[in-house]
Design an enzyme around this catalytic site. Structure first.
Site, PDB file in Angstrom:
ATOM      1  N   ASP A   1       0.970   5.025   0.382  1.00 20.31           N
ATOM      2  CA  ASP A   1       2.215   4.302   0.096  1.00 20.31           C
ATOM      3  C   ASP A   1       3.392   5.244  -0.085  1.00 20.31           C
ATOM      4  O   ASP A   1       3.407   6.047  -1.019  1.00 20.31           O
ATOM      5  CB  ASP A   1       2.065   3.534  -1.221  1.00 20.31           C
ATOM      6  CG  ASP A   1       1.608   2.118  -0.992  1.00 20.31           C
ATOM      7  OD1 ASP A   1       2.010   1.527   0.023  1.00 20.31           O
ATOM      8  OD2 ASP A   1       0.868   1.612  -1.843  1.00 20.31           O
TER       9      ASP A   1
ATOM     10  N   ASP B   1      -1.589  10.814   0.257  1.00 20.49           N
ATOM     11  CA  ASP B   1      -1.279   9.498  -0.295  1.00 20.49           C
ATOM     12  C   ASP B   1      -0.865   8.585   0.866  1.00 20.49           C
ATOM     13  O   ASP B   1      -0.477   9.069   1.934  1.00 20.49           O
ATOM     14  CB  ASP B   1      -0.123   9.689  -1.286  1.00 20.49           C
ATOM     15  CG  ASP B   1       0.481   8.388  -1.761  1.00 20.49           C
ATOM     16  OD1 ASP B   1      -0.276   7.513  -2.210  1.00 20.49           O
ATOM     17  OD2 ASP B   1       1.726   8.246  -1.690  1.00 20.49           O
TER      18      ASP B   1
HETATM   19 MG   LIG Z   1       3.070   7.043  -2.923  1.00 17.49          MG
END
Ligand SMILES: [Mg+2]
Length: 233
Positions: free
Chosen positions: A12, A10
């Site tokens: 963010d 991922d």
């Molecule tokens: Mg995230």
């Protein structure tokens, strides 16, 4: 899981602490430019993070303030487009950096020849310049919210990475920071390691195989070292 076949990360909150120092700052700048008095301080933004997707987060905020749903959605979309441009500027100015320990883990995976991919609900417009600037050409396959608009906890973005790469789900590990992210990875059939940040301390990450305090957590370092294949030849 035996030896790792691939890692899918991922962006963010996982690779970068983008929420607090990137997105939040960009949202506030977009409010200000639009002549709106709204500002998101760090705790307020932390609560709003439970709504995945920036445009949805804005629409929710305006609706809660009494703006009719249709108007709230239109305003949210307009502001979100501008916010994305501001986020790109912040990235180009070097304001968004890798979380501590991320480069070390990626170096170890790279040295062992483990393919690395990205599964994010962020938009390609800022994800691509961020990955280029902070990480270089490490990631083979990058699937973003631009190609897969279904937000996590939907497994759609992970399933798309698996489809494109042909990675075996049972030997691919996802790295996430949040409840929505862990749920998405687990729903796609992946083993998930969670590297929490300040915003996700209280998230329910119980689906993860390991919940670590970050990338410098010795438990996370050891978890990967046990599964990284030995050098070839
Ligand atoms: Mg995230």
């Amino acid at each position: 899981m035996g030896r790792l076949a691939a890692v899918v990360v991922d962006v963010d909150g996982t690779l970068v602490d983008s929420e607090r120092d990137g997105h939040r700052v960009a949202f506030n700048a977009a409010f200000e430019e639009a002549g709106l008095g709204d500002r998101w301080d760090i705790p307020t933004y932390g609560k709003l993070l439970h709504i995945a997707g920036g445009a949805k987060r804005l629409a929710f905020w305006f609706e809660k303030a009494g703006v009719p749903a249709g108007d709230a959605r239109r305003l949210a979309e307009r502001l979100h487009a501008r916010k994305t441009e501001i986020m790109r500027d912040l990235i180009e100015a070097g304001k968004v950096q890798a979380r501590p320990g991320v480069h070390r883990l990626l170096d170890e995976l790279d040295a062992a020849g483990v393919p690395m991919h990205v599964a994010t609900t962020g938009t390609r417009a800022w994800v691509e310049p961020l990955l280029d600037r902070v990480f270089g050409p490490r990631f083979q396959t990058v699937v973003t919210g631009t190609e897969v608009p279904e937000l996590k906890p939907s497994p759609a973005v992970y399933l798309e990475v698996l489809r494109r790469t042909g990675c075996p789900a049972d030997r691919t590990v996802a790295v996430e920071d949040s409840q929505n992210g862990v749920r998405a990875a687990v729903a796609a059939g992946l083993c998930c390691v969670a590297a929490q940040n300040d915003y996700t301390q209280d998230d329910d990450l119980s689906g993860a195989a390991l919940v670590a305090g970050g990338f410098e957590d010795p438990a996370l370092v050891a978890w990967f070292r046990r599964r990284i294949p030995p050098p070839q030849g």
